[in-house]
Scaffold this motif. Structure first.
Motif: not given
Length: 405
Positions: A49-63
Motif C-alpha cells: 500500500l505504501l509503495l503504490l501510494t508513493l508511486g502515485g504521488l511521484l507520478t503526479g509530481l512528474i506530470l
C-alpha cells in the motif's frame, strides 16, 4: 531498380533506429527492475500500500512539474500515437520508470514507443529530412515491438494492419521497418537475453478435435473479460478526472492499487511478464477461487491504472490476465491442455484490448512456444474477433488537461 535502391538505402537508418529503440527500452527497464528489487525487499500488505501510494504521488509530481507533463493521457491513445515534442520525452520515461519500479499493473510498451517515435522523428527529420515522418514512426514502432517480443515477426504482423494510403506493395512498405524490428530483436537478445513469453507448461499433447471447441470457448471468454475493461475504462476515467489535480488523482489512484495489491498479493503487481511465468510454474498451488481472485484483482488494477493516468501499456498486463484466466479454465475443466487454455485466453483478451488480430495471434503462439498450436489458434481467434467486432476500443476521447498541481 530505383525503387529497390530506395528501399536498400532506407534499411540502414531503419537498422540504426531499431538498435536505438531496443537500447532505450533496456536502458529504462533494467534500472527500473534494479530499483524495484531494492524497493520490494519487504513482502507485507502494508508495504504494498505504501509503495503504490508513493508511486502515485511521484507520478503526479512528474506530470505536474516535468516539461511535457508525461506526454498524452494513455487512456486516450492506442499503441501508436502522433509524435510528441522532444521536451516531453524525459517526463514520459521518468513516469514509466515509476510505473515499472513501483508495481503498477502496466507494461513498458506505449511510453517506450512514444519516446522512440519522438526521438526517431526529430533526429531523422534533422539528419535525413527527405525521409517522411511516417517512415521514422514505422521504424521506431517496429524496432520497439521487435525489442519487446524478441522477434521481428510481431512487428511485421502489426504493421501489415496499417494502411499506407497508397498502392505501394505490402512488402515494399515492410522491408525497412522489418530491418528495424530485426535490429531491435537482435539487440535485445544480445543485451538482455532473459526475457521470454514461452510458458513453463506441459507440452501440447497433440491435436484433438475437441481442442477447437475448448480453445474457441476459452478465447471468447478471454475476449469477454477484455471487453469488461474496455467498457469500464471510459466510465472510471470520466469519474476519476473530476479530480482536477494530477497529484491528488495519481496519489489516490496509487492508494487504490495498493489496496488491490494487498487483496491479490504480489503476483497481481507489476507488468505481469515475470508474474505469469511464476503462475505457470506454480499453477498447482492455485485453486479455482484463488485464480478467480487474481483475475478479478488484475482486471480492476489494469483499468484503474489506465484511468487515473499512470504511464504504461496495456498489452503485458492483458497477457497476464489471459494466462490467469486460462489456468482458471484448467482448474475448472482439468481435461483441457494448460498450454492451449493459456494461449487461447491470452489471445482473446488481447483481441479485445489491442484490437489487433495479428498481434493477438502472435502472442498466443509465443506463449505456446512453437507452431504446433497455431492451426488451433487460427480457429479459436475467430469467435473472439466476432465478439469484439463493432465494440469500442479500449480508449477514451481526449479531454482538456486539468490544471496541474
Amino acid at each position: 531498380m530505383g525503387n529497390a535502391r530506395t528501399l536498400l538505402l532506407l534499411t540502414l537508418p531503419a537498422f540504426v533506429v531499431g538498435v536505438a529503440s531496443s537500447l532505450l527500452l533496456i536502458g529504462i527497464s533494467r534500472p527500473a527492475e534494479a530499483l524495484s528489487h531494492l524497493l520490494w525487499l519487504h513482502d507485507s500488505p502494508w508495504w504494498t500500500l505504501l509503495l503504490l501510494t508513493l508511486g502515485g504521488l511521484l507520478t503526479g509530481l512528474i506530470l505536474w512539474k516535468v516539461p511535457g507533463h508525461g506526454g498524452p493521457d494513455p487512456a486516450t491513445e492506442g499503441l501508436v500515437a502522433p509524435p510528441v515534442p522532444l521536451t516531453a520525452v524525459p517526463g514520459i520515461l521518468l513516469a514509466l520508470s515509476v510505473t515499472l519500479a513501483f508495481g503498477v499493473s502496466l507494461g513498458p510498451e506505449n511510453p517506450t514507443i512514444l519516446a522512440n517515435v519522438a526521438l526517431a522523428t526529430a533526429l531523422g527529420h534533422r539528419f535525413l529530412p527527405r525521409v517522411p515522418d511516417r517512415a521514422w514512426t514505422a521504424f521506431a514502432l517496429a524496432g520497439t515491438i521487435g525489442a519487446l517480443f524478441g522477434t521481428p515477426v510481431a512487428a511485421a504482423l502489426l504493421l501489415s494492419e496499417f494502411s499506407s494510403g497508397d498502392e505501394t506493395p505490402l512488402w515494399d512498405r515492410l522491408v525497412a521497418p522489418l530491418a528495424a524490428a530485426a535490429a531491435g530483436a537482435l539487440t535485445t537478445h544480445l543485451v538482455a537475453p532473459d526475457q521470454t513469453f514461452t510458458l513453463a507448461l506441459p507440452a501440447y499433447r497433440g491435436f484433438q478435435p475437441i481442442d477447437l471447441v475448448s480453445g474457441s470457448v476459452i478465447a471468447a471468454a478471454g475476449c469477454a473479460l477484455g471487453l469488461c475493461a474496455v467498457y469500464a475504462l471510459p466510465r472510471l476515467h470520466r469519474s476519476a478526472h473530476r479530480i482536477g489535480r494530477p497529484v491528488v488523482l495519481l496519489t489516490l489512484g496509487g492508494a487504490v492499487l495498493g489496496v488491490l495489491g494487498m487483496i491479490g498479493g504480489p503476483i497481481t503487481l507489476f507488468k505481469g511478464l515475470e508474474q505469469m511465468q511464476e503462475l505457470a510454474r506454480e499453477r498447482t498451488a492455485f485453486d479455482a477461487p484463488g485464480l478467480l481472485l487474481i483475475v478479478a484483482v488484475k482486471l480492476v488494477a489494469l483499468v484503474v491504472a489506465v484511468a487515473v493516468g499512470f504511464r504504461g501499456g496495456r498489452i503485458f498486463p492483458s497477457v497476464f490476465l489471459g494466462v490467469a484466466l486460462g489456468l482458471l479454465a484448467v482448474a475448472l475443466v482439468p481435461a483441457v491442455p494448460p498450454v492451449l487454455a493459456a494461449a487461447c485466453a491470452a489471445m482473446g483478451v488481447c483481441v479485445a484490448v489491442s484490437r489487433s488480430g495479428w498481434l493477438s495471434l502472435f502472442i498466443g503462439a509465443a506463449l505456446a512456444g512453437g507452431a504446433e498450436l497455431l492451426p488451433v489458434l487460427c480457429v479459436a481467434i475467430l469467435p473472439a474477433w466476432l465478439l469484439a467486432t463493432g465494440r469500442p476500443e479500449m480508449r477514451v476521447e481526449a479531454v482538456a488537461s486539468p490544471d496541474p498541481g
